[in-house]
Design a protein around this motif. Structure first.
Motif, PDB file in Angstrom:
ATOM      1  N   ALA A  36       0.847  -1.317   0.025  1.00 39.08           N
ATOM      2  CA  ALA A  36      -0.019  -0.050  -0.034  1.00 39.08           C
ATOM      3  C   ALA A  36       0.753   1.181  -0.025  1.00 39.08           C
ATOM      4  N   SER A  37       2.044   1.114   0.782  1.00 41.95           N
ATOM      5  CA  SER A  37       2.840   2.507   0.809  1.00 41.95           C
ATOM      6  C   SER A  37       3.494   2.712  -0.382  1.00 41.95           C
ATOM      7  N   GLN A  38       3.658   1.681  -1.482  1.00 40.43           N
ATOM      8  CA  GLN A  38       4.291   1.934  -2.691  1.00 40.43           C
ATOM      9  C   GLN A  38       3.468   2.962  -3.684  1.00 40.43           C
ATOM     10  N   ALA A  39       2.272   2.991  -3.515  1.00 37.93           N
ATOM     11  CA  ALA A  39       1.175   3.735  -4.105  1.00 37.93           C
ATOM     12  C   ALA A  39       0.824   4.844  -3.539  1.00 37.93           C
ATOM     13  N   GLU A  40       1.276   5.140  -2.316  1.00 42.14           N
ATOM     14  CA  GLU A  40       0.868   6.362  -1.414  1.00 42.14           C
ATOM     15  C   GLU A  40       1.584   7.487  -1.597  1.00 42.14           C
ATOM     16  N   SER A  41       1.217   8.690  -1.731  1.00 40.34           N
ATOM     17  CA  SER A  41       2.037   9.746  -1.961  1.00 40.34           C
ATOM     18  C   SER A  41       2.547  10.190  -0.644  1.00 40.34           C
ATOM     19  N   ILE A  42       3.768  10.984  -0.730  1.00 42.71           N
ATOM     20  CA  ILE A  42       4.635  11.481   0.179  1.00 42.71           C
ATOM     21  C   ILE A  42       3.545  12.045   1.177  1.00 42.71           C
ATOM     22  N   GLU A  43       2.787  13.102   0.512  1.00 42.94           N
ATOM     23  CA  GLU A  43       1.753  13.715   1.321  1.00 42.94           C
ATOM     24  C   GLU A  43       0.802  13.045   1.921  1.00 42.94           C
ATOM     25  N   ASP A  44      -0.022  12.087   1.319  1.00 47.07           N
ATOM     26  CA  ASP A  44      -0.794  11.266   2.055  1.00 47.07           C
ATOM     27  C   ASP A  44      -0.071  10.420   3.318  1.00 47.07           C
ATOM     28  N   ALA A  45       1.055   9.919   3.093  1.00 47.83           N
ATOM     29  CA  ALA A  45       1.823   9.158   4.091  1.00 47.83           C
ATOM     30  C   ALA A  45       2.235  10.211   5.223  1.00 47.83           C
ATOM     31  N   ALA A  46       2.477  11.323   4.853  1.00 45.92           N
ATOM     32  CA  ALA A  46       2.940  12.342   6.069  1.00 45.92           C
ATOM     33  C   ALA A  46       1.613  12.609   6.856  1.00 45.92           C
ATOM     34  N   ALA A  47       0.550  12.770   6.353  1.00 46.56           N
ATOM     35  CA  ALA A  47      -0.801  12.894   7.029  1.00 46.56           C
ATOM     36  C   ALA A  47      -1.084  11.691   7.978  1.00 46.56           C
ATOM     37  N   VAL A  48      -0.810  10.514   7.248  1.00 44.07           N
ATOM     38  CA  VAL A  48      -1.509   9.318   8.138  1.00 44.07           C
ATOM     39  C   VAL A  48      -0.117   9.311   9.459  1.00 44.07           C
ATOM     40  N   HIS A  49       1.065   9.838   9.201  1.00 40.32           N
ATOM     41  CA  HIS A  49       1.952   9.652  10.217  1.00 40.32           C
ATOM     42  C   HIS A  49       2.073  10.923  11.265  1.00 40.32           C
ATOM     43  N   GLY A  50       1.154  11.586  10.809  1.00 40.72           N
ATOM     44  CA  GLY A  50       0.923  13.171  11.677  1.00 40.72           C
ATOM     45  C   GLY A  50       2.426  14.092  11.408  1.00 40.72           C
ATOM     46  N   LEU A  51       2.896  13.997  10.173  1.00 37.18           N
ATOM     47  CA  LEU A  51       4.029  14.646   9.711  1.00 37.18           C
ATOM     48  C   LEU A  51       3.406  15.960   8.902  1.00 37.18           C
ATOM     49  N   ASP A  52       4.432  16.920   8.824  1.00 34.33           N
ATOM     50  CA  ASP A  52       4.196  18.246   8.013  1.00 34.33           C
ATOM     51  C   ASP A  52       4.743  17.834   6.651  1.00 34.33           C
ATOM     52  N   PRO A  53       3.925  17.450   5.954  1.00 35.00           N
ATOM     53  CA  PRO A  53       4.450  17.074   4.542  1.00 35.00           C
ATOM     54  C   PRO A  53       5.366  18.091   4.023  1.00 35.00           C
ATOM     55  N   ASP A  54       5.281  19.519   4.114  1.00 33.71           N
ATOM     56  CA  ASP A  54       6.221  20.518   3.500  1.00 33.71           C
ATOM     57  C   ASP A  54       7.609  20.216   4.050  1.00 33.71           C
ATOM     58  N   ALA A  55       7.658  20.186   5.472  1.00 36.47           N
ATOM     59  CA  ALA A  55       8.858  19.899   6.080  1.00 36.47           C
ATOM     60  C   ALA A  55       9.526  18.773   5.742  1.00 36.47           C
ATOM     61  N   LEU A  56       8.806  17.624   5.688  1.00 40.03           N
ATOM     62  CA  LEU A  56       9.441  16.196   5.358  1.00 40.03           C
ATOM     63  C   LEU A  56       9.978  16.563   3.492  1.00 40.03           C
ATOM     64  N   MET A  57       9.314  17.130   2.641  1.00 35.83           N
ATOM     65  CA  MET A  57       9.683  17.434   1.537  1.00 35.83           C
ATOM     66  C   MET A  57      10.856  18.100   1.420  1.00 35.83           C
TER      67      MET A  57
END
Length: 67
Positions: A36-57
């Motif tokens: 499932a993670s292979q098809a998940e966007s970084i943005e979606d994965a960050a949301a699931v893990h409670g992370l700021d997607p912009d900071a992660l990027m």
């Protein structure tokens, strides 16, 4: 390597640059091999893990700029 956006999937990012895996792992994304993670966007994965997607990027793109 050029910058990537938060819409890139985890699978695509890892195919482009497998060396980014430790960044994702240290952010709490421990299931990188999960189908499932292979098809998940970084943005979606960050949301699931409670992370700021912009900071992660920003962290990922800084890494990509130097490798």
């Amino acid at each position: 390597m050029e910058r990537v956006s938060k819409e890139i999937t985890i699978g695509e990012l890892l195919r482009l640059c497998p060396d980014v895996a430790p960044i994702l792992m240290s952010a709490g994304m421990h299931c990188l091999g999960c189908p499932a993670s292979q098809a998940e966007s970084i943005e979606d994965a960050a949301a699931v893990h409670g992370l700021d997607p912009d900071a992660l990027m920003e962290q990922i793109n800084r890494f990509l700029e130097t490798h």
